[in-house]
Scaffold this motif. Sequence first.
Motif, short mmCIF file in Angstrom:
data_model
loop_
_atom_site.label_atom_id
_atom_site.label_comp_id
_atom_site.label_asym_id
_atom_site.label_seq_id
_atom_site.Cartn_x
_atom_site.Cartn_y
_atom_site.Cartn_z
N VAL A 131 -2.66 -10.93 -9.55
CA VAL A 131 -3.35 -9.84 -8.36
C VAL A 131 -3.86 -8.91 -9.39
O VAL A 131 -3.18 -8.20 -9.99
CB VAL A 131 -2.09 -9.52 -7.44
CG1 VAL A 131 -2.74 -8.40 -6.50
CG2 VAL A 131 -1.68 -10.66 -6.64
N VAL A 132 -5.23 -8.61 -8.97
CA VAL A 132 -6.00 -7.48 -9.98
C VAL A 132 -6.40 -6.49 -8.93
O VAL A 132 -7.39 -6.91 -7.79
CB VAL A 132 -6.92 -8.15 -10.91
CG1 VAL A 132 -7.73 -7.07 -11.48
CG2 VAL A 132 -6.28 -8.88 -12.05
N ASN A 133 -6.06 -5.20 -9.08
CA ASN A 133 -6.75 -4.42 -8.16
C ASN A 133 -6.33 -4.62 -6.60
O ASN A 133 -7.29 -4.42 -5.60
CB ASN A 133 -8.00 -4.05 -8.08
CG ASN A 133 -8.50 -3.39 -9.47
OD1 ASN A 133 -7.44 -2.75 -10.08
ND2 ASN A 133 -9.53 -3.68 -10.34
N GLY A 134 -5.20 -5.29 -6.15
CA GLY A 134 -4.76 -5.61 -4.94
C GLY A 134 -5.35 -6.84 -4.38
O GLY A 134 -5.28 -6.99 -3.38
N GLN A 135 -6.24 -7.59 -5.41
CA GLN A 135 -7.11 -8.91 -4.76
C GLN A 135 -6.44 -10.09 -5.68
O GLN A 135 -6.40 -9.74 -7.06
CB GLN A 135 -8.54 -8.83 -4.98
CG GLN A 135 -8.94 -7.53 -4.17
CD GLN A 135 -8.79 -7.82 -2.57
OE1 GLN A 135 -9.20 -9.10 -2.22
NE2 GLN A 135 -8.66 -6.59 -2.07
N ARG A 136 -6.08 -11.09 -5.10
CA ARG A 136 -5.88 -12.52 -5.72
C ARG A 136 -7.05 -12.76 -6.61
O ARG A 136 -7.89 -13.24 -5.92
CB ARG A 136 -4.99 -13.32 -4.92
CG ARG A 136 -4.22 -14.45 -5.76
CD ARG A 136 -3.41 -15.36 -5.00
NE ARG A 136 -3.82 -15.92 -3.78
CZ ARG A 136 -4.60 -17.32 -3.92
NH1 ARG A 136 -4.13 -17.76 -5.15
NH2 ARG A 136 -5.21 -17.96 -2.99
N VAL A 137 -6.88 -12.96 -7.93
CA VAL A 137 -7.85 -13.57 -8.68
C VAL A 137 -7.23 -14.77 -9.38
O VAL A 137 -6.08 -14.88 -9.67
CB VAL A 137 -8.36 -12.45 -9.56
CG1 VAL A 137 -8.92 -11.38 -8.68
CG2 VAL A 137 -7.30 -12.06 -10.57
N ALA A 138 -8.41 -15.67 -9.77
CA ALA A 138 -8.13 -16.75 -10.82
C ALA A 138 -8.32 -16.31 -12.30
O ALA A 138 -9.17 -16.76 -12.74
CB ALA A 138 -8.86 -17.85 -10.32
#
Length: 856
Positions: A131-138
């Motif tokens: 989770v980067v800056n509150g957003q789930r990322v791959a």
Amino acid sequence: MPPPAELGRNPGKAAATLDVTRHALLFMAALLLLLFVVASVGLVQIALQQNTRATQQSLFYVDKAIQTREKSMLATLRDYAYWGEAYQNLHVTVDYEWAYIRQNLGPSLFEDFAYEGVFVLDPQGRTAYAVVNGQRVAVSLAQWLKQDVAELLEQARGQTEDEEPVVGFVQVDGQPALLAVTGLTTGGDPQVSALAGPPSLLLFVDLLSPEKLQALGEDFGVTNLRLATDPVDAQATPALTLASVGAQPLLLRWEPAQPGRQLLYWILPLLALGGTIFALITWLTLRRAIASAREVDASYASLYASQQALAASEVRFRDVAEAATDWIWEADAELRLTYLSTRFQALTGHAASAWLGHPLGELMQCPGGLDVWLETCSSRATVSHSRQCHYRACDGELRTCHLSLRRIADGQAAGGYRGTVSDITEELQAQARIEHLLLHDALTGLPNRHRMQEFLEAKLKALPSAAKPLVMLSIDLDRFKPVNDSFGHEVGDQVLAEVSQRLRLALHEGDLVARMGNDEFILIVSGISAAEEVEQLCVGLIGAIEQPFEIDNHRIFLGASIGVAMAPTDTRQADELLRFAEIALYQAKGAGRSAWCFYANDMNERVIERRQLENDLRHALANEELSLVLQPRYSVNGLRMMAAEALVRWQHPQRGLLGPDSFIAIAESTGLIIPLSAWVLRAACREALSWSEALIVSVNLSPVEFRGGQLVAQIRSALEETGLPPGRLELELTENVMLEDAEGALVLMQELKGLGVRLSMDDFGTGYSSLSYLRAFPFDGLKIDRSFMTDLHAADDSKAIIQAIIGLGHALSLTVTAEGVETQEQLELLRQYGCDEAQGYLLNRPMPPEELRLLL
């Protein structure tokens, strides 16, 4: 020297006198120049010492700020990593819905703690969740950091069994970043089984952006805390080097205070002005002496004035020297004092004459004694030594100081010592205050959450038994919010301070009371062996808090609810003991005010069920699982449909169709009532536009919405978006809205009336002050509570109450509606009493919108 008149009658003698005068003036000018140089050098030295002390102090605070940031991050990491549910859903399996959708390890870490990066690495080191800056990322950890931190990760795996996180600094995109990593464990949860093999790792990344660094520095009184920007900036001082994981060091810079600069700013110009004035006078005097012997008298006068200026300059120099924070001493070879500067009396209160001739050891108390210290000091005169000592001031206060000592190397056979004494009492007291504030509440002086955690863990390490348990009481004050609203926060703070004192007096030595939040307290009690003793303690605590508070001529009454958890009966884990006490407190508050409740295992299950229902409700709002139903309202005479009340239903995937009683309370306690009410409002307005008749649509409001500050804007937006005429929208509100903040509610209701909507009081007759509200607030109607309808045909008092309410409503020009009409007899009685409208199962049950449209 002959008088000026004689010099005027004897030219030869006058010339000689002038020559002597000229040489004397030149000598005095040189002496003044020397004094000016010495004073300037001394002043600069004092200023540099002040700047050096300020720099050292700022370095201490910067280091303390970074340590505080690290401790906060490690505490948060432990809460999530040593948690059985996190182990089950992020190590055994990776459940994205549990972690991100339900926000157990999702956007809240960025929103609440400003952690830009949250990563879970599986036992093979691969990124399983990010989770980067509150957003789930791959994205993998190495890709995002753009560097290898394998050594830090390996260290964290090695310390997993000890549950000891690892912390380090790296540089990410030119910014320093604080990394905290540890292995996921079951946290002692007996319901989760640990798997063999390497653990998964949980890693938090806190990017220390320029804004974060500056705010962190300002919290500790440091200006412009930042990362060194270039090689030149990196060479400057002061600076703090962070323990970087990579090869490139991270250096923090800031702007320290410069108290010495202000000193130089004010004093140096005065010295320069004095020197300039004297030089000008000397030049004029010499010129007049050479020009004419008749001006000898004037030269003498100028000389006298110059001497006065020189004396004033010397006084100013002594004043500057004595303004230093140190005092100077000298002693003979036996350490008997032979000289004390005048600052000695100003700083200690003792007269210098009272101590001259006495041994220095009688004044200074050094660990081990001065004689032992002198034996360890070098005999070379060029070596100085210092250590921390104590002395007793004249007023009896024990002061702390730095004593510096140096042998006198001036060729004297007797020898001796000289040195300075710097008083550091205030500095140590300030440091102690900072450490105290880190572990105590600033308002009440009670231990805070961190100190309570340390105390609790120490008590649990002593292994309490069932016969001698450790008892935790979670206390929440009842009716405290109206105190702040009615009397102001200053009175509220005084009430909290008095509550803290009463709680202290109720405990024994060795127990602890801590303040956890606004009106929440934790008590940790030992020495109790039976549940009856705990109940007696709860009775005493509630009784102490219920005693009236006499503050600023106000009598204030409070209550308290208490939740009880015990170790080892309930748990041996500190975090679980605190959570169980809070669960029991929640049950006590639900049972009524001024009550206590012991924790039971089924309470945790109900909390988990409630939390699951809250998560499901969030999902329902996002996925439109809610539906609207409408219950018609009819005129009593003629049974003509006048309005319809909008109600909400929830089609739960597992529980089936749920009414508002099942989830409205949860929505109000979690803040979900705001988006839920907004959905109902817009759906009701859109549906009303589709009706063939211009009937009123009625929507219920929650007291929570009145506290948010966005209610008027939300209703205005719904009307503008749907195009519904404001006169067709009726808002129903209960008396609780007025009870919590009457003045604020009145202002909001007047703004709502300004929009053109109708206001109706719901459940009228159940509150003790409804009559005053009807008279003071801009209502258009009232609804008689359904409880009066139940025994209307048999109870004379219910008939009298309904007749009185209808008469009161008509006297105030309000539309009166009766709820819960279920029999024809009830409807006939309402018609006889002159009730305007009725609503209930006899007339129509709540129905889907399409059925209402067919009915119209």
